[in-house]
Write a protein that holds these residues in place. Sequence first.
Motif, PDB file in Angstrom:
ATOM      1  N   GLY A  98     -14.413  47.336 -32.731  1.00 33.57           N
ATOM      2  CA  GLY A  98     -14.630  47.504 -31.026  1.00 33.57           C
ATOM      3  C   GLY A  98     -14.101  46.996 -30.093  1.00 33.57           C
ATOM      4  O   GLY A  98     -12.530  47.977 -29.383  1.00 33.57           O
ATOM      5  N   VAL A  99     -14.376  45.960 -30.408  1.00 39.64           N
ATOM      6  CA  VAL A  99     -13.261  44.777 -29.403  1.00 39.64           C
ATOM      7  C   VAL A  99     -11.965  44.650 -29.703  1.00 39.64           C
ATOM      8  O   VAL A  99     -11.005  44.980 -29.094  1.00 39.64           O
ATOM      9  CB  VAL A  99     -13.931  43.418 -29.261  1.00 39.64           C
ATOM     10  N   ILE A 100     -11.626  44.915 -30.970  1.00 33.72           N
ATOM     11  CA  ILE A 100     -10.047  44.505 -30.908  1.00 33.72           C
ATOM     12  C   ILE A 100      -9.285  45.973 -30.094  1.00 33.72           C
ATOM     13  O   ILE A 100      -8.243  46.076 -30.731  1.00 33.72           O
ATOM     14  CB  ILE A 100      -9.883  44.490 -32.772  1.00 33.72           C
ATOM     15  N   ALA A 101      -9.879  47.459 -31.007  1.00 34.80           N
ATOM     16  CA  ALA A 101      -9.325  48.742 -30.611  1.00 34.80           C
ATOM     17  C   ALA A 101      -8.550  48.539 -29.333  1.00 34.80           C
ATOM     18  O   ALA A 101      -8.154  48.852 -28.453  1.00 34.80           O
ATOM     19  CB  ALA A 101     -10.231  49.358 -30.881  1.00 34.80           C
ATOM     20  N   VAL A 102      -9.956  47.757 -28.416  1.00 40.33           N
ATOM     21  CA  VAL A 102      -9.804  48.117 -26.820  1.00 40.33           C
ATOM     22  C   VAL A 102      -9.097  47.041 -26.234  1.00 40.33           C
ATOM     23  O   VAL A 102      -7.954  47.446 -25.515  1.00 40.33           O
ATOM     24  CB  VAL A 102     -11.016  46.881 -26.214  1.00 40.33           C
ATOM     25  N   ALA A 103      -8.619  46.080 -26.644  1.00 44.88           N
ATOM     26  CA  ALA A 103      -8.246  45.108 -26.588  1.00 44.88           C
ATOM     27  C   ALA A 103      -6.657  45.424 -26.846  1.00 44.88           C
ATOM     28  O   ALA A 103      -5.508  45.378 -26.578  1.00 44.88           O
ATOM     29  CB  ALA A 103      -7.979  43.490 -27.238  1.00 44.88           C
ATOM     30  N   PHE A 104      -6.259  45.828 -28.629  1.00 46.55           N
ATOM     31  CA  PHE A 104      -5.028  46.683 -28.870  1.00 46.55           C
ATOM     32  C   PHE A 104      -4.787  47.845 -27.405  1.00 46.55           C
ATOM     33  O   PHE A 104      -3.498  47.757 -26.565  1.00 46.55           O
ATOM     34  CB  PHE A 104      -5.102  47.314 -30.075  1.00 46.55           C
ATOM     35  N   TRP A 105      -5.043  48.703 -27.020  1.00 44.69           N
ATOM     36  CA  TRP A 105      -5.053  49.400 -26.006  1.00 44.69           C
ATOM     37  C   TRP A 105      -4.649  49.168 -24.786  1.00 44.69           C
ATOM     38  O   TRP A 105      -4.154  49.102 -23.687  1.00 44.69           O
ATOM     39  CB  TRP A 105      -6.261  50.662 -25.965  1.00 44.69           C
ATOM     40  N   ALA A 106      -5.593  47.695 -24.616  1.00 43.47           N
ATOM     41  CA  ALA A 106      -5.589  46.988 -22.740  1.00 43.47           C
ATOM     42  C   ALA A 106      -4.074  46.696 -23.253  1.00 43.47           C
ATOM     43  O   ALA A 106      -3.117  46.719 -21.917  1.00 43.47           O
ATOM     44  CB  ALA A 106      -6.515  46.100 -22.418  1.00 43.47           C
ATOM     45  N   LEU A 107      -3.292  46.017 -24.415  1.00 38.99           N
ATOM     46  CA  LEU A 107      -2.793  45.503 -24.221  1.00 38.99           C
ATOM     47  C   LEU A 107      -1.341  46.346 -23.912  1.00 38.99           C
ATOM     48  O   LEU A 107       0.060  46.429 -23.477  1.00 38.99           O
ATOM     49  CB  LEU A 107      -2.577  45.042 -25.413  1.00 38.99           C
ATOM     50  N   LEU A 108      -1.290  47.839 -24.185  1.00 35.56           N
ATOM     51  CA  LEU A 108      -0.248  48.857 -24.433  1.00 35.56           C
ATOM     52  C   LEU A 108      -0.609  49.675 -23.462  1.00 35.56           C
ATOM     53  O   LEU A 108       0.858  49.951 -22.903  1.00 35.56           O
ATOM     54  CB  LEU A 108      -1.023  50.355 -25.184  1.00 35.56           C
ATOM     55  N   PHE A 109      -1.338  50.072 -22.591  1.00 33.57           N
ATOM     56  CA  PHE A 109      -1.273  49.827 -20.803  1.00 33.57           C
ATOM     57  C   PHE A 109      -0.650  48.655 -20.120  1.00 33.57           C
ATOM     58  O   PHE A 109      -0.028  48.595 -18.790  1.00 33.57           O
ATOM     59  CB  PHE A 109      -2.639  50.425 -20.367  1.00 33.57           C
ATOM     60  N   THR A 110      -1.383  47.899 -20.130  1.00 32.01           N
ATOM     61  CA  THR A 110      -0.995  46.635 -19.194  1.00 32.01           C
ATOM     62  C   THR A 110       0.994  46.108 -19.634  1.00 32.01           C
ATOM     63  O   THR A 110       1.759  45.526 -18.423  1.00 32.01           O
ATOM     64  CB  THR A 110      -1.250  45.575 -19.490  1.00 32.01           C
ATOM     65  N   SER A 111       1.265  46.595 -21.221  1.00 27.65           N
ATOM     66  CA  SER A 111       2.837  46.318 -21.514  1.00 27.65           C
ATOM     67  C   SER A 111       3.610  47.587 -20.598  1.00 27.65           C
ATOM     68  O   SER A 111       4.828  47.162 -20.766  1.00 27.65           O
ATOM     69  CB  SER A 111       2.539  46.382 -22.971  1.00 27.65           C
ATOM     70  N   GLY A 112       2.739  48.805 -20.451  1.00 28.94           N
ATOM     71  CA  GLY A 112       3.532  49.758 -19.958  1.00 28.94           C
ATOM     72  C   GLY A 112       3.904  50.732 -21.009  1.00 28.94           C
ATOM     73  O   GLY A 112       4.930  51.633 -20.842  1.00 28.94           O
ATOM     74  N   ARG A 113       3.528  50.438 -22.078  1.00 28.86           N
ATOM     75  CA  ARG A 113       4.231  51.268 -23.158  1.00 28.86           C
ATOM     76  C   ARG A 113       3.967  52.521 -22.958  1.00 28.86           C
ATOM     77  O   ARG A 113       4.018  53.264 -23.418  1.00 28.86           O
ATOM     78  CB  ARG A 113       3.880  50.861 -24.631  1.00 28.86           C
ATOM     79  N   ILE A 114       2.050  52.411 -22.752  1.00 30.48           N
ATOM     80  CA  ILE A 114       1.539  54.009 -22.319  1.00 30.48           C
ATOM     81  C   ILE A 114       1.278  54.361 -20.750  1.00 30.48           C
ATOM     82  O   ILE A 114       0.703  53.528 -20.167  1.00 30.48           O
ATOM     83  CB  ILE A 114       0.338  54.085 -23.094  1.00 30.48           C
ATOM     84  N   ALA A 115       1.350  55.569 -20.549  1.00 26.51           N
ATOM     85  CA  ALA A 115       0.463  55.358 -19.303  1.00 26.51           C
ATOM     86  C   ALA A 115      -0.065  56.826 -19.075  1.00 26.51           C
ATOM     87  O   ALA A 115      -0.130  57.688 -19.559  1.00 26.51           O
ATOM     88  CB  ALA A 115       1.602  55.863 -17.556  1.00 26.51           C
ATOM     89  N   LEU A 116      -1.069  56.506 -17.987  1.00 27.74           N
ATOM     90  CA  LEU A 116      -1.396  57.892 -17.495  1.00 27.74           C
ATOM     91  C   LEU A 116      -0.721  58.997 -16.458  1.00 27.74           C
ATOM     92  O   LEU A 116      -0.396  58.899 -16.011  1.00 27.74           O
ATOM     93  CB  LEU A 116      -3.555  58.153 -17.566  1.00 27.74           C
TER      94      LEU A 116
END
Length: 150
Positions: free
Chosen positions: A132-150
Amino acid sequence: MSTSPLPGDDQTGRFVVQPNGRVRPLSPHLQIWRWHVTMAASILNRLTGGALSVGAVLVFLWLLALAFGPDAYATFTGWMGSPLGLAVWFGLTLALCLHLAGGVRHLIWDAGHGLSPRTADALSWASMIGGGVIAVAFWALLFTSGRIAL
């Protein structure tokens, strides 16, 4: 091996006569077993394996949309880039990380390590929490890098 009638005219249904005439107890079921974390980790590993099958279909659809040209690809990415689509991708990422962590846990057990009850419980907790931590960290990295946005 007993071939006599059921013990004491068993009315509980806990014994059965096999076709060869032997009397055997019925196997315990989920109502009998005490719930423990290794059981939960095993069930979770099976569920995530099924979810990854659905994920494979989505990846196939993504490749199919890519093959059908820019319009089909734009439609697919529009759906999968929506908040609902991102939730699906997050769920599949979570399933992948949990299944991978469960596989590492099984690899450790297959090597003959961590088989004592306390260690097996700790490994089960570590695989579920770590996945769970790895999945959340991966998605946090995607959002903070700007690759994904809502």
